[in-house]
Structure formats: C-alpha cells, structure tokens
Design a protein around this motif. Structure first.
Motif, PDB file in Angstrom:
ATOM      1  N   UNK A  66      24.719   0.775   8.420  1.00 55.85           N
ATOM      2  CA  UNK A  66      25.406  -0.433   7.963  1.00 55.85           C
ATOM      3  C   UNK A  66      25.148  -1.581   8.931  1.00 55.85           C
ATOM      4  N   UNK A  67      24.690  -2.754   8.454  1.00 51.29           N
ATOM      5  CA  UNK A  67      24.442  -3.887   9.352  1.00 51.29           C
ATOM      6  C   UNK A  67      25.747  -4.524   9.830  1.00 51.29           C
ATOM      7  N   UNK A  68      25.690  -5.155  10.983  1.00 59.07           N
ATOM      8  CA  UNK A  68      26.843  -5.876  11.538  1.00 59.07           C
ATOM      9  C   UNK A  68      26.814  -7.302  10.999  1.00 59.07           C
ATOM     10  N   UNK A  69      27.831  -7.661  10.187  1.00 55.47           N
ATOM     11  CA  UNK A  69      27.836  -8.980   9.558  1.00 55.47           C
ATOM     12  C   UNK A  69      28.517 -10.046  10.405  1.00 55.47           C
ATOM     13  N   UNK A  70      29.234  -9.659  11.419  1.00 56.19           N
ATOM     14  CA  UNK A  70      29.894 -10.664  12.251  1.00 56.19           C
ATOM     15  C   UNK A  70      28.841 -11.481  12.991  1.00 56.19           C
ATOM     16  N   UNK A  71      28.925 -12.797  12.855  1.00 55.10           N
ATOM     17  CA  UNK A  71      27.934 -13.678  13.449  1.00 55.10           C
ATOM     18  C   UNK A  71      26.811 -14.030  12.509  1.00 55.10           C
ATOM     19  N   UNK A  72      26.767 -13.376  11.330  1.00 58.17           N
ATOM     20  CA  UNK A  72      25.727 -13.668  10.348  1.00 58.17           C
ATOM     21  C   UNK A  72      26.062 -14.944   9.584  1.00 58.17           C
ATOM     22  N   UNK A  73      25.040 -15.537   8.956  1.00 60.53           N
ATOM     23  CA  UNK A  73      25.202 -16.769   8.184  1.00 60.53           C
ATOM     24  C   UNK A  73      25.374 -16.428   6.715  1.00 60.53           C
ATOM     25  N   UNK A  74      26.438 -16.943   6.095  1.00 60.71           N
ATOM     26  CA  UNK A  74      26.710 -16.686   4.686  1.00 60.71           C
ATOM     27  C   UNK A  74      25.812 -17.574   3.825  1.00 60.71           C
ATOM     28  N   UNK A  75      25.020 -16.954   2.953  1.00 60.34           N
ATOM     29  CA  UNK A  75      24.054 -17.700   2.139  1.00 60.34           C
ATOM     30  C   UNK A  75      24.736 -18.550   1.069  1.00 60.34           C
ATOM     31  N   UNK A  76      25.848 -18.078   0.523  1.00 60.19           N
ATOM     32  CA  UNK A  76      26.517 -18.787  -0.562  1.00 60.19           C
ATOM     33  C   UNK A  76      28.016 -18.574  -0.429  1.00 60.19           C
ATOM     34  N   UNK A  77      28.794 -19.388  -1.125  1.00 56.07           N
ATOM     35  CA  UNK A  77      30.252 -19.273  -1.057  1.00 56.07           C
ATOM     36  C   UNK A  77      30.706 -17.943  -1.647  1.00 56.07           C
ATOM     37  N   UNK A  78      31.788 -17.402  -1.083  1.00 60.70           N
ATOM     38  CA  UNK A  78      32.333 -16.119  -1.553  1.00 60.70           C
ATOM     39  C   UNK A  78      33.842 -16.251  -1.690  1.00 60.70           C
ATOM     40  N   UNK A  79      34.347 -15.872  -2.849  1.00 64.90           N
ATOM     41  CA  UNK A  79      35.792 -15.905  -3.071  1.00 64.90           C
ATOM     42  C   UNK A  79      36.458 -14.762  -2.319  1.00 64.90           C
ATOM     43  N   UNK A  80      37.750 -14.891  -2.109  1.00 58.97           N
ATOM     44  CA  UNK A  80      38.502 -13.858  -1.396  1.00 58.97           C
ATOM     45  C   UNK A  80      38.414 -12.530  -2.132  1.00 58.97           C
ATOM     46  N   UNK A  81      38.099 -11.453  -1.400  1.00 59.45           N
ATOM     47  CA  UNK A  81      38.013 -10.129  -1.983  1.00 59.45           C
ATOM     48  C   UNK A  81      36.656  -9.777  -2.540  1.00 59.45           C
ATOM     49  N   UNK A  82      35.670 -10.671  -2.400  1.00 58.78           N
ATOM     50  CA  UNK A  82      34.329 -10.392  -2.909  1.00 58.78           C
ATOM     51  C   UNK A  82      33.639  -9.357  -2.031  1.00 58.78           C
ATOM     52  N   UNK A  83      33.044  -8.350  -2.656  1.00 58.32           N
ATOM     53  CA  UNK A  83      32.293  -7.347  -1.898  1.00 58.32           C
ATOM     54  C   UNK A  83      31.006  -7.987  -1.383  1.00 58.32           C
ATOM     55  N   UNK A  84      30.784  -7.886  -0.089  1.00 54.74           N
ATOM     56  CA  UNK A  84      29.616  -8.494   0.540  1.00 54.74           C
ATOM     57  C   UNK A  84      28.499  -7.466   0.661  1.00 54.74           C
ATOM     58  N   UNK A  85      27.286  -7.909   0.340  1.00 53.19           N
ATOM     59  CA  UNK A  85      26.105  -7.052   0.475  1.00 53.19           C
ATOM     60  C   UNK A  85      25.152  -7.701   1.476  1.00 53.19           C
ATOM     61  N   UNK A  86      24.159  -6.959   1.901  1.00 51.54           N
ATOM     62  CA  UNK A  86      23.241  -7.443   2.928  1.00 51.54           C
ATOM     63  C   UNK A  86      22.512  -8.705   2.487  1.00 51.54           C
ATOM     64  N   UNK A  87      22.239  -8.848   1.182  1.00 55.66           N
ATOM     65  CA  UNK A  87      21.516 -10.015   0.694  1.00 55.66           C
ATOM     66  C   UNK A  87      22.364 -11.283   0.698  1.00 55.66           C
ATOM     67  N   UNK A  88      23.673 -11.145   0.935  1.00 54.29           N
ATOM     68  CA  UNK A  88      24.555 -12.322   0.943  1.00 54.29           C
ATOM     69  C   UNK A  88      24.487 -13.088   2.254  1.00 54.29           C
ATOM     70  N   UNK A  89      23.870 -12.519   3.278  1.00 53.63           N
ATOM     71  CA  UNK A  89      23.895 -13.129   4.606  1.00 53.63           C
ATOM     72  C   UNK A  89      22.489 -13.175   5.190  1.00 53.63           C
ATOM     73  N   UNK A  90      22.351 -14.020   6.241  1.00 53.54           N
ATOM     74  CA  UNK A  90      21.157 -14.031   7.086  1.00 53.54           C
ATOM     75  C   UNK A  90      21.591 -13.515   8.452  1.00 53.54           C
ATOM     76  N   UNK A  91      21.037 -12.409   8.869  1.00 50.74           N
ATOM     77  CA  UNK A  91      21.443 -11.791  10.128  1.00 50.74           C
ATOM     78  C   UNK A  91      20.909 -12.590  11.309  1.00 50.74           C
ATOM     79  N   UNK A  92      21.623 -12.579  12.445  1.00 50.16           N
ATOM     80  CA  UNK A  92      21.168 -13.315  13.622  1.00 50.16           C
ATOM     81  C   UNK A  92      19.790 -12.875  14.117  1.00 50.16           C
ATOM     82  N   UNK A  93      19.417 -11.633  13.827  1.00 54.88           N
ATOM     83  CA  UNK A  93      18.111 -11.141  14.279  1.00 54.88           C
ATOM     84  C   UNK A  93      16.966 -11.600  13.386  1.00 54.88           C
ATOM     85  N   UNK A  94      17.279 -12.256  12.263  1.00 55.84           N
ATOM     86  CA  UNK A  94      16.234 -12.687  11.336  1.00 55.84           C
ATOM     87  C   UNK A  94      15.486 -13.891  11.898  1.00 55.84           C
TER      88      UNK A  94
END
Length: 300
Positions: A66-94
């Motif tokens: 499982x990737x660590x999402x803390x510190x990642x950049x959110x690609x698009x807006x997400x409503x409260x309770x939305x399940x987050x997947x790896x494609x929703x963010x840009x990881x700091x290592x990218x």
C-alpha cells in the motif's frame, strides 16, 4: 421442559441464518478536499467497506504494497468519504512532483532559514506561513529606539518543501527530524512576491510564522486577498522601555559631563584719571565706539 428446548433450537437457528458480511478497511477522504491539495493526516481516514464494493486500486489497511498517501498531491477534488485510489494522487517520489504542485503562473522560491527561524522543524510541506524580515539598523541611524526593526513582508504562502524533503514525516517520527537538517524552505509565490522575497533576503534575517490550520484556507486555487493597509513596522523602541529611555539618559549624562562656563575676570582700563570696567563691555559684545586698548610698550 420441552418448550425450553424448542425455544433454544429456534434462537440458535435464527443466529445461524444471519449472513456474514466480509469487510476491508480502505483509505477515504476525511473531509471535502480540493484539487491540488498536499495531503496530511487530518485529510485521511479508514473506513470499513464490504469486499464486493472495494474499488480496484483502493488503499487497503495492512496491505504490504500500500502506498503512503500523506504528502501526496491530490489530482482532483474529492468529497468526504470518497475511497481514494493510487491514481487519485501524485506521489512525492514521482518525477516532476514539485512542478506539479505549483498553481498556474506561480513560482517556487527558496529562502535560507536556521533551526530557530524555521520554527525548529515544526513547519512541514503543505503548511501556510508568513515571512518576517528583521533588520539591524545601527549603521543607518544614530537613534537607539530605531536600531532594530521587524515587519511582515509576505503573508499566507504555502510551503512546498523543507530542505530536500517534499513530503511530511511519518507519524511517530520526531517533529524536528527533518527541520533540524533543513537550511532552506521552498515557498509557492507569485512572480512579484518572489522578487520581494529576494530583496528581503538581502536586507536582513528572514523568519517563518506558521499560520493556523483551522482558519486558513488550504485550497491552492484560492489566493488570500492582499491587505489593504500595510501594518507599520515594529521598532526596538516599541518593545523595550530601556531602549526608549536610553536617549534621555544619555542626554542627562552629556549635560552633566559638559564643562562649566568660564567666568570672565574683571579688567580695569585707565585713561588718564578715568577708570572703566571692560568686563561688561566684552560680555555684551564690545562697544564699537570705544577706542582700542593702548599697546604695551616693549621693555628696554
């Protein structure tokens, strides 16, 4: 007795008839999150979801990959309770992560800080800060109450990186594990503000003031309005009574140390049988009508 046995059998049958629902804990957004946000602990939460409803790529609790999402950049807006997947963010290592965090027409500028001016490592990527300039004015003024000045030159700018770290430290790490090694902080600014920061760095020491997470907007698309009236700088004399009293005390010392005026000795002038006092005439500026004093003949 027979009635009791029948009751037990019926109750056990009803318990066995309840379907067993298998669930997994997946990572969801803890609130309404804007696009371009640098995620932190407060933005994420775990939620139990039926296995059949877990989307592909969801972050499952306990998964070894499982990737660590803390510190990642959110690609698009997400409503409260939305399940987050790896494609929703840009990881700091990218690659290009730092450039991806910048809003359009914004710039990344780095400023030099030390352990104290950088809040001893308590400022982390994703925080919002003000930039304070402190100047030593000793060479520009002789007034002690104007010897030091401090002013806020930049307000509400987002921290993109602390040193070479572009993500927040993991939970459980020491709060100053990153900050104590950092000598620079990278801020997201407008081109004009970047010029202000560059000049301020030449004028004096820069310090960071952390803004409240509860009140400041964390939406990168929202810019804080510029203050209509710039507050006056804070001077040394505004803070220290000793500095304010220093000019008066020095004036008293100088007056006490000044030499006393020399008293004029009386001079008597004889013209024949007449005698005149020249002291008053000299003190008053002399009498232009009085004839000059006779010269003393040289001794033979």
């Amino acid at each position: 007795m027979i009635a009791l046995i029948v009751r037990v059998v019926i109750m056990s049958g009803s318990h066995q008839s309840k379907p067993v629902v298998d669930t997994q804990k997946v990572l969801v957004s803890a609130a309404d999150l804007p696009q371009g946000l640098l995620l932190r602990d407060e933005d994420l939460a775990w939620k139990a979801v039926p296995v059949a409803d877990v989307p592909l790529g969801a972050i499952v609790s306990g998964a070894p990959d499982a990737p660590e999402l803390k510190g990642a950049l959110l690609r698009h807006a997400a409503a409260s309770g939305t399940v987050l997947v790896a494609e929703d963010v840009i990881l700091p290592s990218a690659p290009g992560f730092l450039a991806a965090t910048l809003k359009p027409e914004m710039r990344a500028v780095s400023v030099a800080v030390d352990d104290v001016s950088g809040n001893a490592g308590l400022i982390q990527p994703g925080d919002y800060v003000d930039l304070l300039l402190t100047q030593q004015m000793d060479r520009r003024t002789d007034l002690p109450d104007l010897a030091v000045s401090s002013e806020t030159v930049v307000e509400h700018v987002r921290v993109l990186a602390v040193g070479s770290e572009i993500k927040r430290p993991k939970t459980g790490d020491a709060p100053d594990a990153v900050g104590n090694r950092a000598r620079t902080v990278t801020l997201e600014v407008t081109p004009r503000t970047g010029e202000v920061v560059s000049v301020a760095a030449r004028l004096g020491n820069l310090s960071l003031a952390l803004r409240s997470f509860a009140t400041a907007s964390r939406d990168p698309a929202v810019s804080m309005p510029a203050s209509s009236a710039q507050p006056a700088p804070v001077w040394a004399g505004d803070i220290s009574r000793a500095v304010r009293d220093l000019p008066r005390s020095r004036a008293v010392q100088v007056a006490a140390a000044a030499p006393a005026p020399v008293a004029l000795r009386p001079v008597a002038i004889y013209r024949g049988s007449e005698k005149a006092d020249a002291t008053a005439s000299v003190a008053a500026g002399g009498d232009s009508a009085s004839p000059p004093l006779p010269s003393i003949p040289a001794s033979r």
